[in-house]
Motif scaffolding. Sequence first.
Motif, PDB file in Angstrom:
ATOM      1  N   CYS A 151       0.849  -1.206   0.000  1.00  0.00           N
ATOM      2  CA  CYS A 151       0.000   0.000   0.000  1.00  0.00           C
ATOM      3  C   CYS A 151       0.880   1.250   0.000  1.00  0.00           C
ATOM      4  O   CYS A 151       1.826   1.358   0.779  1.00  0.00           O
ATOM      5  CB  CYS A 151      -0.913  -0.013   1.217  1.00  0.00           C
ATOM      6  SG  CYS A 151      -1.879   1.495   1.381  1.00  0.00           S
ATOM      7  N   ILE A 152       0.578   2.194  -0.887  1.00  0.00           N
ATOM      8  CA  ILE A 152       1.354   3.435  -0.942  1.00  0.00           C
ATOM      9  C   ILE A 152       0.553   4.622  -0.392  1.00  0.00           C
ATOM     10  O   ILE A 152       0.927   5.770  -0.604  1.00  0.00           O
ATOM     11  CB  ILE A 152       1.843   3.730  -2.381  1.00  0.00           C
ATOM     12  CG1 ILE A 152       0.670   3.778  -3.356  1.00  0.00           C
ATOM     13  CG2 ILE A 152       2.887   2.690  -2.815  1.00  0.00           C
ATOM     14  CD1 ILE A 152       1.036   4.334  -4.721  1.00  0.00           C
ATOM     15  N   LEU A 153      -0.552   4.337   0.271  1.00  0.00           N
ATOM     16  CA  LEU A 153      -1.342   5.368   0.964  1.00  0.00           C
ATOM     17  C   LEU A 153      -1.853   6.450   0.019  1.00  0.00           C
ATOM     18  O   LEU A 153      -1.945   7.614   0.393  1.00  0.00           O
ATOM     19  CB  LEU A 153      -0.504   5.992   2.087  1.00  0.00           C
ATOM     20  CG  LEU A 153      -0.020   5.001   3.134  1.00  0.00           C
ATOM     21  CD1 LEU A 153       1.123   5.593   3.944  1.00  0.00           C
ATOM     22  CD2 LEU A 153      -1.167   4.571   4.042  1.00  0.00           C
ATOM     23  N   CYS A 154      -2.196   6.044  -1.203  1.00  0.00           N
ATOM     24  CA  CYS A 154      -2.666   7.030  -2.168  1.00  0.00           C
ATOM     25  C   CYS A 154      -4.094   7.467  -1.864  1.00  0.00           C
ATOM     26  O   CYS A 154      -4.554   8.479  -2.383  1.00  0.00           O
ATOM     27  CB  CYS A 154      -2.588   6.466  -3.581  1.00  0.00           C
ATOM     28  SG  CYS A 154      -3.773   5.137  -3.859  1.00  0.00           S
ATOM     29  N   GLY A 155      -4.801   6.690  -1.064  1.00  0.00           N
ATOM     30  CA  GLY A 155      -6.158   7.086  -0.677  1.00  0.00           C
ATOM     31  C   GLY A 155      -7.198   6.919  -1.770  1.00  0.00           C
ATOM     32  O   GLY A 155      -8.337   7.370  -1.607  1.00  0.00           O
ATOM     33  N   LEU A 156      -6.842   6.281  -2.901  1.00  0.00           N
ATOM     34  CA  LEU A 156      -7.834   6.132  -3.974  1.00  0.00           C
ATOM     35  C   LEU A 156      -8.991   5.237  -3.529  1.00  0.00           C
ATOM     36  O   LEU A 156     -10.157   5.539  -3.794  1.00  0.00           O
ATOM     37  CB  LEU A 156      -7.172   5.548  -5.231  1.00  0.00           C
ATOM     38  CG  LEU A 156      -6.358   6.531  -6.068  1.00  0.00           C
ATOM     39  CD1 LEU A 156      -5.635   5.798  -7.195  1.00  0.00           C
ATOM     40  CD2 LEU A 156      -7.247   7.631  -6.637  1.00  0.00           C
ATOM     41  N   CYS A 157      -8.674   4.137  -2.829  1.00  0.00           N
ATOM     42  CA  CYS A 157      -9.756   3.247  -2.385  1.00  0.00           C
ATOM     43  C   CYS A 157     -10.644   3.953  -1.365  1.00  0.00           C
ATOM     44  O   CYS A 157     -11.854   3.740  -1.336  1.00  0.00           O
ATOM     45  CB  CYS A 157      -9.179   1.951  -1.808  1.00  0.00           C
ATOM     46  SG  CYS A 157      -8.075   2.202  -0.405  1.00  0.00           S
ATOM     47  N   LEU A 181      -3.602   1.863   6.187  1.00  0.00           N
ATOM     48  CA  LEU A 181      -5.005   1.809   5.794  1.00  0.00           C
ATOM     49  C   LEU A 181      -5.780   1.029   6.852  1.00  0.00           C
ATOM     50  O   LEU A 181      -5.301   0.001   7.339  1.00  0.00           O
ATOM     51  CB  LEU A 181      -5.098   1.098   4.437  1.00  0.00           C
ATOM     52  CG  LEU A 181      -6.419   1.209   3.693  1.00  0.00           C
ATOM     53  CD1 LEU A 181      -6.647   2.635   3.235  1.00  0.00           C
ATOM     54  CD2 LEU A 181      -6.416   0.269   2.488  1.00  0.00           C
ATOM     55  N   CYS A 205      -7.107   0.290  -7.024  1.00  0.00           N
ATOM     56  CA  CYS A 205      -5.769   0.344  -6.431  1.00  0.00           C
ATOM     57  C   CYS A 205      -4.687   0.359  -7.523  1.00  0.00           C
ATOM     58  O   CYS A 205      -4.655  -0.507  -8.386  1.00  0.00           O
ATOM     59  CB  CYS A 205      -5.561  -0.852  -5.502  1.00  0.00           C
ATOM     60  SG  CYS A 205      -3.996  -0.815  -4.629  1.00  0.00           S
ATOM     61  N   PRO A 206      -3.781   1.333  -7.497  1.00  0.00           N
ATOM     62  CA  PRO A 206      -2.762   1.419  -8.552  1.00  0.00           C
ATOM     63  C   PRO A 206      -1.627   0.413  -8.359  1.00  0.00           C
ATOM     64  O   PRO A 206      -0.803   0.241  -9.242  1.00  0.00           O
ATOM     65  CB  PRO A 206      -2.239   2.841  -8.412  1.00  0.00           C
ATOM     66  CG  PRO A 206      -2.449   3.182  -6.976  1.00  0.00           C
ATOM     67  CD  PRO A 206      -3.679   2.439  -6.531  1.00  0.00           C
ATOM     68  N   VAL A 207      -1.564  -0.203  -7.183  1.00  0.00           N
ATOM     69  CA  VAL A 207      -0.511  -1.181  -6.896  1.00  0.00           C
ATOM     70  C   VAL A 207      -1.157  -2.504  -6.503  1.00  0.00           C
ATOM     71  O   VAL A 207      -2.364  -2.674  -6.632  1.00  0.00           O
ATOM     72  CB  VAL A 207       0.434  -0.667  -5.777  1.00  0.00           C
ATOM     73  CG1 VAL A 207       1.233   0.518  -6.239  1.00  0.00           C
ATOM     74  CG2 VAL A 207      -0.363  -0.328  -4.521  1.00  0.00           C
ATOM     75  N   ALA A 209      -1.919  -3.743  -3.656  1.00  0.00           N
ATOM     76  CA  ALA A 209      -2.329  -3.796  -2.252  1.00  0.00           C
ATOM     77  C   ALA A 209      -3.748  -4.324  -2.097  1.00  0.00           C
ATOM     78  O   ALA A 209      -4.034  -5.119  -1.215  1.00  0.00           O
ATOM     79  CB  ALA A 209      -2.208  -2.411  -1.621  1.00  0.00           C
ATOM     80  N   LEU A 210      -4.644  -3.897  -2.954  1.00  0.00           N
ATOM     81  CA  LEU A 210      -6.043  -4.304  -2.866  1.00  0.00           C
ATOM     82  C   LEU A 210      -6.386  -4.969  -4.191  1.00  0.00           C
ATOM     83  O   LEU A 210      -6.468  -4.305  -5.218  1.00  0.00           O
ATOM     84  CB  LEU A 210      -6.903  -3.049  -2.635  1.00  0.00           C
ATOM     85  CG  LEU A 210      -8.378  -3.246  -2.285  1.00  0.00           C
ATOM     86  CD1 LEU A 210      -8.548  -4.120  -1.057  1.00  0.00           C
ATOM     87  CD2 LEU A 210      -9.028  -1.888  -2.064  1.00  0.00           C
TER      88      LEU A 210
HETATM   89  S1  SF4 Z   1      -5.771   2.238  -3.366  1.00  0.00           S
HETATM   90 FE1  SF4 Z   1      -4.261   0.688  -2.870  1.00  0.00          FE
HETATM   91  S2  SF4 Z   1      -2.335   1.793  -2.499  1.00  0.00           S
HETATM   92 FE2  SF4 Z   1      -3.995   3.297  -2.478  1.00  0.00          FE
HETATM   93  S3  SF4 Z   1      -4.536   3.481  -0.314  1.00  0.00           S
HETATM   94 FE3  SF4 Z   1      -5.908   1.936  -1.179  1.00  0.00          FE
HETATM   95  S4  SF4 Z   1      -4.878  -0.015  -0.848  1.00  0.00           S
HETATM   96 FE4  SF4 Z   1      -3.340   1.592  -0.519  1.00  0.00          FE
END
Ligand code: SF4
Lengths: 248, 597
Positions: A151-157, A181, A205-207, A209-210
Amino acid sequence: MSRYTASGLSFLLDGEEVPMAPGDTVLQAAHRVGRYIPHLCWHPGLPAHGSCRLCMVNFNGRPVSACTALAAPGAVVECQTPALQAERRTLLQMLFVEGNHFCPSCERSGNCLLQATAYQHEMAGPHFEEFYPGRPVDASHPDMLLDHNRCILCGLCVRASELLDGKSVFAIAGHGTRCHLVVDSPSGQLGDSALSVHDQAAGICPVGALMPKRVGFRDPIGQRRYDLHRVDEPHSQEAAPPADEETP
Amino acid sequence: MEATVRTVLARHANQPQALVQILRELQAEQGWLPREALMAVAQATGRTVADVEGVASFYRFLHLVPVGRYRVLFSDNITDRMQGSVALMERLCRRLGVAPGAVRADGRVSVAPCSCTGLGDQGPALLINHHQVITRLTEERVDAIADCIERQLPPAQWPAEWMQVEDPVHRADVLLGTPFAPGSALQAARALGRNGTLEQVQRSGLRGRGGAGFATGLKWELCRDAPGAQRCVVCNADEGEPGTFKDRVLLRRHAHLVVEGMTLAAWAVGARRGFIYLRGEYRFLLEHLQEVLRQRRAAGLLGPDIQGEAGFDFDIEIHVGAGAYVCGEESALLNSLEGHRGTPRIRPPFPVEVGYLGQPTTVNNVETFCAVAHILLRGGDWWASLGTPKSTGTKVHAISGDCARPGVYEYPLGTPVERMLEDCGAADTQAVQVGGPSGTCLSVTEFGRCIAYEDVPSAGALMVFDRRRDMFEVARNFAHFFAHESCGFCTPCRVGTELLARRMDKLAAGHGSRHDMSVLQELDTLLHQSTHCGLGAAACNPLRDTLLKFRPSYERRLQSLHFLPALDLDAELSIARAATGRQDAAAHWPPSHPTTP
Ligand code: SF4
Ligand SMILES: Cc1cc2nc3c(=O)[nH]c(=O)nc-3n(C[C@H](O)[C@H](O)[C@H](O)COP(=O)(O)O)c2cc1C
Ligand code: SF4
Ligand code: FES
């Protein structure tokens, strides 16, 4: 299309004209015409966050984040300068050492915006010492996997769940390097939350993580998004823009 | 527990904006915040548990896991350290049999450092249960504290002299030296009218005293003219910058002046609602400030129809912070006031357009409000005649560190640093940190420079370092401060401040090389350019200044001109040696060469 050409407003991005409408951010306007400005925490159709800082550009000589800075007619915006490219590479290296990113064994490999952006920026290694934080994996959901290591904490989710799904399944907790998160459920586990694999949040999620479970290698390596497209190709960074975004 | 939760929630009418206050008060009753409490709060305030958890875990003074029933926090500012805080904390830990940062097995006590308690003039200081401060720590005092904790004596029953906070004002000028009658500035302002009041503030040329130096009159005008039905005035009493304590003194000695200034702002911009955002470390000021608000309501200086003026309605609530330096940044402060995580907002829009709950809001520093009250009494031109043309009026400074008379000093802007050093009794000074870690470090050759926006701007702190001090260690302490206080929102600050602190530790441990220096310089450039707010942008300032001006203190630490790893390979091998029982030369790194017989 009319709105942009009729208004006749534009700014210069690396010397080329980009049409704009009043109220546009630099990134919004550029993205609309398929011009690539690196970004990780921005997505068309969601409000800007301004947290990853990958989209830093020089706006009339001043460094700003393109996803939050309002475009202005006649502005001179520089994006692909050697200095900015180097700074972005350093930001990417920071994201890599902060989490645990084992690209070769990640099922998102080839479909990961972080990885693709790092290739684009010729990131050859981590440069900084790795933090190797101890981060758990939450596999409690029947259809989704949440791997905090990536997770890169982008906050998109977080934004997608709140604004597109109306569910608010996610939030960011902690402070400093202990930011992480969290999931809205009595136990804090994803399996006890209201998240469905069909939610917009589940696919944003761009990576890695999810991620949805059991589809990891449906597209074999070699035929994934960034195996076929460069990250700076128009609209290759995320799914096609939502229908309500006008294209000129 | 349920009854406590219900009482606290009822006190705040279940309002979601009051979340930080609710959590603080709950914790004050229960010591920490169990998940059931978070869930009850979430349900009552209509927020998700994840959201409430996100907020609670943001603030350093809120705890989601049990901490000691006696929670001891040692101020870890560099001046507290210079006064011996590190050894004193070790001593307390030893006496109590507890490791720093851990909770003792019986759950009674935990001891840890915290950023800066704002008592640099009477340190070393500590904070008990996020409420009571203890100043002027000595070995005897620390031993006696250990006794009180072992005897389970409630902190309120500890000797009152330990909690004595003094407010030494060694030099008063027009602000602190002129007697002030509550209500007098309001009377003058009403005679001038709302526009006339604003005009005087504009004529004064006053610039905000919180550090950024934005013109106060312009800020008020923008707030007044922004569209919106309600407006808001906020007093920024977060004072988290290490070494700064002038707002503490103003709030204690001149609270009427502060509140009158806020009321003047409300009059000028047309606000009916105000907040004092009081930093958590200043919790001990709460009762005093509430008493001042009560007195002023009783005197018709707050509330409906102030001084009988129909339609001049304004009242103030106090919000207590919960240990987060970044909440001094005005948009983070507003998020915190609304019950959110204290992360800075995207700007524009600025708070003067979209502030508290979307209302146009003016956020000003404590001292700015004090200045405004005097400006209304004596006129904008009078204020503009003091100081320098670009930096009008006087400025209050908190002086601490290596000097005979630490405390508060008021000078006209434009006063040279050497004059201040002389007045506070500093001798053999090698450096002065102006404006806290976010500010500027001056070396001897620069003491002729003046505190003013056109020369060395300052948020009001002067930390003095004499020749005994190691400026590398000063910069290292500041690096840890920023890493500890980063909100974590943006990549460069979240990761960069941590990398900075680790590199400085690597140098301190004697593992440094030139390579580390270039990495540090790279971090400096990146953070300065790319962070979301001023915290990250300033985090490398101490590094940059000390590297430039005190380079030998860095070079002394370099082992090599080339790369050196941070890890000690031989130490890493010790586990393997223990497991295999080997102690021969080949089991060590670097391998020792076989000696020829
Ligand atoms: S979208 Fe993915 S990378 Fe971004 S905060 Fe959510 S889990 Fe983390
Ligand atoms: C990280 C950070 C911390 C700050 N802390 C404070 C503070 O403790 N007190 C303060 O008045 N201003 C602080 N500021 C400045 C405020 O954002 C804001 O400029 C100020 O409150 C405006 O008031 P003024 O115009 O009266 O100076 C801080 C800024 C940043 C970036
Ligand atoms: S610079 Fe630091 S404190 Fe400011 S927003 Fe970024 S992470 Fe938060
Ligand atoms: S895309 Fe602009 S900061 Fe992340």
